[in-house]
Design a protein around this motif. Structure first.
Motif, PDB file in Angstrom:
ATOM      1  N   VAL A 198       0.766  -1.172  -0.156  1.00 24.79           N
ATOM      2  CA  VAL A 198       0.118  -0.105   0.009  1.00 24.79           C
ATOM      3  C   VAL A 198       0.848   1.329   0.057  1.00 24.79           C
ATOM      4  N   ILE A 199       1.842   1.397   0.719  1.00 28.30           N
ATOM      5  CA  ILE A 199       2.683   2.557   0.964  1.00 28.30           C
ATOM      6  C   ILE A 199       3.446   2.575  -0.394  1.00 28.30           C
ATOM      7  N   PHE A 202       1.187   4.019  -2.931  1.00 27.95           N
ATOM      8  CA  PHE A 202       1.122   5.471  -2.815  1.00 27.95           C
ATOM      9  C   PHE A 202       2.224   6.352  -3.341  1.00 27.95           C
ATOM     10  N   ALA A 203       3.465   5.766  -2.897  1.00 30.80           N
ATOM     11  CA  ALA A 203       4.661   6.185  -3.522  1.00 30.80           C
ATOM     12  C   ALA A 203       4.795   6.433  -4.787  1.00 30.80           C
ATOM     13  N   ALA A 205       2.218   6.447  -7.068  1.00 28.07           N
ATOM     14  CA  ALA A 205       1.347   7.269  -7.330  1.00 28.07           C
ATOM     15  C   ALA A 205       1.925   8.676  -7.510  1.00 28.07           C
ATOM     16  N   ARG A 206       2.642   9.007  -6.244  1.00 28.87           N
ATOM     17  CA  ARG A 206       3.097  10.474  -5.977  1.00 28.87           C
ATOM     18  C   ARG A 206       4.391  10.589  -7.003  1.00 28.87           C
ATOM     19  N   ALA A 306       6.661   6.537   3.190  1.00 28.72           N
ATOM     20  CA  ALA A 306       5.896   7.168   4.039  1.00 28.72           C
ATOM     21  C   ALA A 306       6.783   7.725   5.125  1.00 28.72           C
TER      22      ALA A 306
END
Length: 493
Positions: A198-199, A202-203, A205-206, A306
């Motif tokens: 998940v992290i 997100f990374a 996606a950023r 994160a």
């Protein structure tokens, strides 16, 4: 050392002792309470654990960013052998596992002993490796690893030894791993890997991920691409072991002939997909050099993905729970095998000693704990730091040798009818499984440290066997042999 099959005990045509008339041996007196879903979670939980948490960085150190490739190859080798295990466990749904299959195929008691001790040794090397990794996670969780500097090594070693001792106390107290507890620990393990993914997503996606690293092949030594991948595959195989433990649950599984094939192959496939995703995510998020040098590589992924959240501490504790489960399962298995072989008369009788107040295999627990402690101290202080990773490689080496023999056993026993309606793997799969398993234990794939540690462990077993052989012949006037090989893995204390 010549073997034959004439003994006062009744025997079958395969040389193993026939079941006793009272049903104590060979028959299933265990409650069939493990449902397909519980079996799947048991298998997934047994495979997950130290391998993916500890070896992601080490595999990347062998081949660079393309660490996913050895994992895929290791998964393919494990999957082919899993088909052979499925045939054996549905054909002979008893708790003894590989030792029973190989004994039925060859009927050589010494070979059965060495296979059993190899499985036992793989559990101890895995537990020692996991205890060291757990200790490093404890230091990370309490943020002591950097502040302590050089003092962190003896402190981590002390933590590993204390944990091994704690596991011994739990085993002596009589607390066994129930399937329901395994479900809880499996969910904790899965939560840690889900957290990484998940992290990582997100990374990604950023825009904080670099997927170009995923295709980079590089080695720290001047190895060819082929040699590097083969070596990394042998190391990555440690992440795939564990499914073979599930065959010990055969007698307690609801309709094993029907349920084992789908659950074992399905569980292995699930973990294979998870491992590949974690490997790719880790390399894309963390620079290869940092990932390789990290003692807790997946924690580095969490910290990079994160950085503004204290989630890295939570992940360190999740890793501790995941690895603790591995140590406990392996040490319980080792003590049970020691007890079982002592009761069979192929190891010295003192190893069958029982703590009467708790009805637990005291001598087996103490001896396996002593071996694990000696192994931790040896790799931490008597060998170079780089040999710590040899513990995982040694586990894989020992089990690959066993897997090769199990695949051959499938071929030898093909004409034995076994349990009606059992699963039949294509014979070509068993041949491929034997070839690939044995190929991965050659010097092309294994460093010399792995052979040294494995040889030392098996040498201890051989010495104990020789002592027992001499004692049985000179004092007890009996031959050293397995009288009931189907009971090797049972703890009937």
């Amino acid at each position: 050392m010549t073997e034959n099959h004439h003994d006062s005990s009744p025997s079958t045509t395969d040389g193993s002792a026939a079941p006793a008339a009272d049903g104590q041996h060979g028959g299933s007196e265990l409650k069939q309470a493990i449902t397909p879903k519980l079996l799947l979670l048991f298998i997934v939980g047994d495979i997950l654990g130290t391998g993916v948490y500890a070896l992601t960085g080490k595999v990347a150190g062998e081949v660079g960013g393309a660490g996913w490739l050895p994992i895929i190859i290791a998964f393919a080798v494990a999957l082919v052998t899993a088909f052979s295990y499925v045939e054996m466990v549905t054909k002979y749904p008893q708790a003894a596992g590989a030792a029973l299959y190989i004994h039925k195929a060859f009927g050589i008691h010494f070979l059965t002993f060495m296979v059993t001790f190899a499985v036992l040794s793989s559990g101890i090397t895995s537990a020692a490796n996991s205890a060291i990794f757990l200790a490093e996670n404890v230091l990370k969780a309490f943020k002591l690893d950097e502040s302590m500097g050089d003092a962190s090594t003896p402190v981590a070693t002390a933590i590993a030894l204390v944990f091994i001792g704690l596991v011994a106390c739990i085993n002596m107290w009589g607390v066994s791993e129930s399937v329901k507890l395994n479900v809880v620990l499996t969910l904790i393990e899965l939560s840690g890997l889900a957290l990484v993914l998940v992290i990582g997503f997100f990374a990604i996606a950023r825009g904080d991920a670099d997927f170009s690293r995923v295709l980079i092949f590089e080695t720290s030594e001047d190895k060819s691409l082929f040699m590097a991948v083969i070596g990394a595959t042998a190391l990555a195989f440690f992440s795939m072991v564990g499914f073979e433990d599930s065959v010990n649950m055969a007698e307690e599984t609801v309709d094993p002939v029907k349920n084992f094939p789908k659950m074992l192959l399905g569980g292995l496939s699930i973990t294979g997909v998870v491992y590949v995703l974690v490997s790719i995510t880790a390399v894309a998020i963390v620079p290869i050099g940092e990932l390789t040098s990290a003692t807790t590589p997946l924690l580095s992924v969490v910290q990079h993905g994160a950085p503004g959240f204290p989630i890295d501490t939570v992940f360190a504790f999740i890793s501790i729970f995941a690895v603790a489960n591995t140590v406990l399962i392996n040490m319980m298995m080792a003590s049970r095998l020691l007890y079982g072989m002592a009761k069979q008369g192929v190891l010295p009788g003192f190893l069958g000693g029982v703590l009467r107040s708790r009805r637990t295999p005291l001598a087996g627990i103490l001896f396996s704990t002593l071996l694990a402690v000696a192994l931790v101290l040896t790799v931490r202080y008597a060998l170079p730091e780089s040999t710590i990773k040899a513990l995982g490689g040694t586990t894989a080496l020992l089990l690959l040798a066993v897997f090769g023999l199990v695949n051959i056993a499938v071929i030898v026993l093909r004409k034995d009818p076994g349990q009606p309606g059992h699963f039949r793997t294509p014979i070509v799969m068993a041949v491929i499984g034997a070839i690939t398993s044995f190929a991965l234990i050659t010097p092309l794939a294994q460093p010399m440290e792995n052979y040294a540690i494995a040889g030392g462990m098996l040498g201890i077993g051989l010495l104990l066997y020789i002592v027992t052989f001499i004692y049985n012949g000179a004092v007890r006037a009996r031959r050293t042999r397995f009288h009931h090989p189907e009971d090797i893995g049972r703890e009937d204390v």
